[in-house]
Write an enzyme that holds these catalytic residues in place. Structure first.
Site, PDB file in Angstrom:
ATOM      1  N   ASP A  11     -20.537  82.695  89.639  1.00 17.84           N
ATOM      2  CA  ASP A  11     -20.936  81.449  90.248  1.00 17.84           C
ATOM      3  C   ASP A  11     -21.154  80.257  89.476  1.00 17.84           C
ATOM      4  O   ASP A  11     -21.891  80.545  88.568  1.00 17.84           O
ATOM      5  CB  ASP A  11     -22.340  81.969  91.165  1.00 17.84           C
ATOM      6  N   ASP A 101     -16.562  77.562  94.386  1.00 25.57           N
ATOM      7  CA  ASP A 101     -17.341  77.691  93.041  1.00 25.57           C
ATOM      8  C   ASP A 101     -17.841  79.016  92.913  1.00 25.57           C
ATOM      9  O   ASP A 101     -18.713  79.370  92.000  1.00 25.57           O
ATOM     10  CB  ASP A 101     -18.256  76.665  92.757  1.00 25.57           C
ATOM     11  N   GLU A 102     -17.560  80.179  93.833  1.00 25.24           N
ATOM     12  CA  GLU A 102     -17.967  81.486  93.233  1.00 25.24           C
ATOM     13  C   GLU A 102     -16.824  82.480  94.188  1.00 25.24           C
ATOM     14  O   GLU A 102     -16.187  82.185  94.944  1.00 25.24           O
ATOM     15  CB  GLU A 102     -19.261  81.796  94.136  1.00 25.24           C
TER      16      GLU A 102
END
Lengths: 397, 364
Positions: A11, A101-102
Site C-alpha cells: 500500500d 495505490d494498493e
C-alpha cells in the site's frame, strides 16, 4: 489453515501527497494537502495535524494552517501507479490490484528464487523507493485480511510480518474498527456492548453476533475475528470493473451540474472501456452523502456494450431515481463503475432497423480525434466552458 | 362490509389482483393496497399501479355490502397462511377483521376514498378466443425488452394485418411475430402498443376456453373475461419498422427436431458462461453445438438434422436461442441463415403463423 505467511498487502503511503513531495523537494517534511476543495490526499505531516482525506478544504486549513495546498496532477499519479505496478508484476505473477495505490501479491513458491516472503517484501519496498521514489508499506501474512491489517498497522513506510503462530496475538488486541466491514455504525453498536477489541469479538458466539449485527455482518465478523479468510489472491483474469469518480464540494450541487458531471465521467469510462477492448453490462452509480456515507445504485443492461449512448442512458436513469435522496442527504462524490466486463470479441449484434441514429462508429471517431488532438479537441456542447473536474481512475487499465 | 368465503378462492383473487399493486416507492400510498368492493354475494378485488389494473371477482356469502382498501401484501400473506376452510371478513370502523379456524387478525384499513377512479372501459368490444390469444402472447412476450429505458420496446405491438391480427415484439436483438388470421380487432393500418408486463399478467389470469373481450380505448385497453378484468395503459410512440427485417427466404436451411435441439442447447449452455455464446456448426445431416468458456471448460454435442446450404458456423446468445426454440412450437423447426452476421430465421415446420428472428453474436 495450513501454510506460511506468503500474502503481501502493498500500500503506497499518502499516495498523491507522496508523489507531490517526490517531485517538489520544497514540499518534503512539510504538511501537504492535495486538492483545493475537498482533501484528496494529505501527507503524513498533515495527517498528524488532523487532516483527513475527504475533509472539506476550509476545515483542513483550519486544523492545519501551515499546510501547503497543491492542485492534483492525475497524470503524474497514474504514471507513478503504472511504474509501481510494474515492480509488483516483476516480483510475482500473482498480483491482485485493489486500487490505484494498493495490491495483494502472493509470493508462495518464490522462496528458492527470491527468498522468504519477509525478504521479498523488504526488497519490494527498496525497489519502489529506488525506482519510483515513493514510500510503500507492506503487510505480510497467511491471509489477505491479516496482510491488509498488518500494512495499516505498520504505516507509514513500514514492514510488518505476521507469522502464523503469532496471528491471534496480533489480531486480538486490535480495536474492532480495524476489521473489514466495521464502519462507524457497526463500531458503535459493538462498543455500546463493551466489545472494543477483536479479542472481545472472538469470545462471542456466532449466534450472539448475528443477533447484534444481522446474519451477513455477524458471520463475516465472526469469521474474521477467528482469523478465517480463505480468499486467494485473484489474478490471471482481467479486471472486473472500470470506473471513475469525482469528489464534489460540500455545497449543494444542482441537478444541471450533476447531469454535466455524470456525462463527463461516463464519457471517460466508456472511452477507457473501448481502449481496454472490453464491453460492460452493468452500470453502477456511486454516491457519497454530505456525512460521507456511501450509496450505490446499479442497472444491468440487456446486452453488453462499449457504446457511450446506452451506458449514459442507464446512468441518467439511475441519477434520476436517486435524485430525491440527494436532495435530502447531499452529494460529495459521484462515481460510475462498469462491471460484468467481457472481451468485446463476442458481441451480441443488433437487428438492422433502418439507419441507427447513434452508432458505435461515432464513439470510435470521437476517441480517435481526442487521442490525436487532445482531450479537449472535441467536446460535448453541454460540457463546454465547464471545469472538467477531477476524475480519478480507480485502477490502472 | 362483512362476508364469508372459502380461503382458497380468496387467496387466488387476492394474489392475482396484488400483481398489479405498485411495488415502486414514491407513488400514492393507497396504491400499495387492494380495493375490495362487496355487492350482494359478489366481491370484487382490484389492484392497480395506474399503468396496470387487475380486478378479480369472487363469489362469497355476503352479509353487509361495503368498500375498503387493505394493505395488499399483508392481506395476501394472511389469507395464504391461515387454515384451509371458511374465512370470515368484516370491517368495523378503521379495522378489518379476518378470522379463520382459530386465527384472528385485525388490520388497519387504508381510506378507500383515496383509491383512484379507474377509467371506464371503452364501449366498442371485440371477442377473442382466449386459448389462442394466450398462446400467441406466450410466443411473443419473451422477445419484448425488459429495459425500461427504452419504453417502446417493452411493448407488444397489436396491429391489423391483411385478414387478421398480428402481435409483434422485439428487444432489438430478436423479433417475434405472430399472426392470428381471422381475428379482426383492428382495421386498416391501426395498431396499439401494449406493455408486455400487462400482457404477461393477462396470460396468467386467462383461463383456456374462456371468452375474452377486448375493449380498446384511446389511451388504454381492457381485457374482460369471466370473473376478471385487466386494464392497461397503452404505450405512446412509434414501434420500429420491423417489416423490412423479415426475409422471404434465406439461402441456408436447417431442419431439426425441436425437442432434441432444445435439450441439446440446454446442456451445452452449461458451459456458455460469462456471456459467451453457443456456436451452431451446420453441416450436411448434422448440427454441432459448441460452447467454450475460458478458464472453465467446454461442451460439445451433435444433433441429427437435415441441412441444405453452405457449411456455416453461427453463434447465438444461448438464452435468446432457447426462448426462440421454446416458443416456436411444433415437432420440427427450421433455422434459416445467410451468414454468421445476419439475422437467423426460426420457424415451425408446416406453419407460417409465427416467426422468430434472432441476431447472432459476433465472434472474432
Amino acid at each position: 489453515m495450513p501454510g506460511a505467511a506468503t500474502i503481501l498487502h502493498a500500500d503506497l503511503d499518502a499516495f498523491y501527497a507522496s508523489v507531490e513531495q517526490r517531485d517538489d523537494p520544497s514540499l518534503r517534511n512539510r504538511p501537504v494537502i492535495v486538492g483545493h476543495g475537498v482533501v484528496l490526499a494529505a501527507s503524513y505531516e498533515a495527517k498528524r495535524m488532523g487532516v483527513r482525506t475527504a475533509m472539506g478544504g476550509s476545515e483542513a486549513r483550519a486544523v492545519c494552517p501551515g499546510a501547503v495546498v497543491v492542485s492534483p496532477r492525475l497524470e503524474a499519479y497514474a504514471e507513478a501507479s503504472r511504474r509501481v505496478f510494474a515492480v509488483f508484476d516483476d516480483t510475482t505473477p500473482f498480483v491482485e490490484g485493489l486500487s490505484i495505490d494498493e495490491a495483494f501479491l502472493d509470493v508462495s513458491g518464490l522462496r528458492r528464487i527470491a527468498g522468504t516472503p519477509a525478504e521479498i517484501a523488504a526488497d519490494l519496498r527498496a525497489r519502489v523507493a529506488d525506482q519510483v521514489g515513493l514510500p510503500l508499506s507492506v503487510g505480510v501474512a497467511r491471509t489477505k485480511f491479516l496482510a491488509k491489517v498488518a500494512s495499516a498497522v505498520c504505516k507509514p513506510d513500514g514492514l510488518l510480518v505476521v507469522e502464523p503462530e503469532a496471528e491471534l496475538a496480533f489480531l486480538h488486541p486490535l480495536p474492532v474498527r480495524r476489521l473489514w466491514g466495521v464502519g462507524p455504525v457497526t463500531g458503535e453498536k459493538l462498543e455500546r456492548r463493551a466489545i472494543t477489541t477483536v479479542g472481545d469479538l472472538a469470545r462471542l458466539h456466532e449466534s450472539t453476533l448475528v443477533s447484534i449485527l444481522g446474519p451477513a455482518a455477524g458471520r463475516h465478523l465472526h469469521a474474521l475475528a477467528h482469523n478465517r479468510d480463505p480468499r486467494p489472491v485473484v489474478t490471471g483474469r482481467r479486471r472486473r470493473s472500470i470506473g471513475s469518480q469525482r469528489a464534489l464540494a460540500r455545497r449543494p450541487t444542482s441537478r444541471v451540474d450533476a447531469d454535466a458531471i455524470l456525462l463527463g465521467i461516463v464519457e471517460r469510462v466508456t472511452s477507457r472501456l473501448r481502449k481496454a477492448e472490453r464491453v460492460a453490462r452493468t452500470v453502477t452509480l456511486r454516491f457519497r452523502d454530505d456525512d460521507f456515507a456511501r450509496r450505490t445504485r446499479s442497472r444491468t443492461l440487456l446486452a453488453a456494450t462499449d457504446a457511450t449512448e446506452p451506458i449514459l442512458h442507464a446512468a441518467q436513469v439511475l441519477l434520476e431515481q436517486h435524485w430525491p435522496v440527494v436532495e435530502q442527504v447531499g452529494l460529495t462524490l459521484l462515481g460510475v463503475s462498469l462491471t460484468n466486463l467481457t472481451r468485446d470479441a463476442t458481441r451480441q449484434l443488433v437487428l438492422p432497423f433502418g439507419a441507427r441514429p447513434v452508432d458505435e462508429n461515432l464513439d470510435r471517431v470521437i476517441d480517435d480525434v481526442r487521442h490525436r488532438y487532445g482531450r479537449t479537441a472535441l467536446e460535448r456542447a453541454t460540457l463546454l466552458h465547464r471545469d472538467p473536474g477531477l476524475s480519478v481512475p480507480m485502477l490502472p487499465d | 362490509m362483512k362476508f364469508r368465503c372459502e380461503r382458497e378462492a380468496l387467496e387466488r383473487a387476492l394474489g392475482l389482483a396484488s400483481r398489479a399493486v405498485s411495488t415502486r416507492g414514491g407513488s400514492l400510498p393507497v396504491l400499495s393496497g387492494v380495493h375490495l368492493a362487496l355487492v350482494g354475494n359478489e366481491l370484487r378485488i382490484t389492484g392497480s399501479d395506474l399503468d396496470l389494473t387487475i380486478s378479480v371477482g369472487v363469489e362469497v356469502a355476503g352479509d353487509t355490502d361495503g368498500i375498503t382498501v387493505l394493505p395488499a401484501k399483508l392481506a395476501s400473506d394472511i389469507v395464504r397462511a391461515v387454515a384451509d376452510g371458511k374465512v370470515e371478513f368484516a370491517v368495523e370502523g378503521e379495522e378489518a377483521h379476518i378470522s379463520a379456524g382459530r386465527s384472528e387478525f385485525s388490520l388497519r384499513v387504508i381510506p378507500a376514498d383515496e383509491f383512484p377512479q379507474l377509467p371506464e372501459p371503452a364501449a366498442n368490444a371485440v371477442q377473442l378466443d382466449a386459448a389462442v390469444f394466450r398462446d400467441a402472447l406466450r410466443q411473443v412476450i419473451p422477445a419484448a425488452s425488459a429495459d425500461d429505458s427504452r419504453p417502446i420496446l417493452t411493448g407488444v405491438l397489436m396491429a391489423a394485418e391483411s385478414d387478421g391480427l398480428r402481435l409483434v415484439a422485439t428487444d432489438s436483438y430478436r423479433l417475434a411475430v405472430r399472426d392470428l388470421p381471422g381475428t379482426s380487432v383492428l382495421t386498416g393500418d391501426e395498431s396499439v402498443l401494449v406493455p408486455s408486463r400487462s400482457l404477461n399478467e393477462l396470460a396468467r389470469v386467462l383461463d383456456a376456453g374462456a371468452e375474452l373481450t377486448l375493449r380498446l380505448g384511446e389511451h388504454d385497453a381492457t381485457f374482460e373475461m369471466a370473473g376478471a378484468r385487466v386494464t392497461t395503459r397503452l404505450i405512446e410512440g412509434e414501434f420500429p419498422n420491423y417489416r423490412g427485417l423479415i426475409p422471404a427466404s434465406q439461402p441456408n436451411r436447417l431442419t431439426v427436431n425441436r425437442e432434441l435441439l432444445l435439450d441439446a442447447v440446454r446442456r451445452v449452455r452449461l458451459l456458455a458462461q460469462e456471456a459467451t455464446p453457443v456456436r451452431l456448426i451446420m453441416k450436411p445431416d448434422i448440427l454441432e453445438l459448441v460452447a467454450v468458456t475460458q478458464d472453465v471448460g467446454q461442451a460439445h454435442e451433435a444433433v441429427d438434422a437435415s441441412y441444405d446450404g453452405a457449411e456455416l458456423t453461427v453463434a447465438f446468445n444461448p438464452d435468446y436461442l432457447l426462448q426462440g426454440i421454446d416458443v416456436t412450437g411444433g415437432d420440427e423447426v427450421t433455422l434459416e441463415t445467410v451468414d454468421e452476421l445476419k439475422p437467423a430465421l426460426l420457424r415451425m415446420v408446416g406453419s407460417d403463423e409465427f416467426l422468430y428472428l434472432l441476431m447472432p453474436v459476433r465472434v472474432s
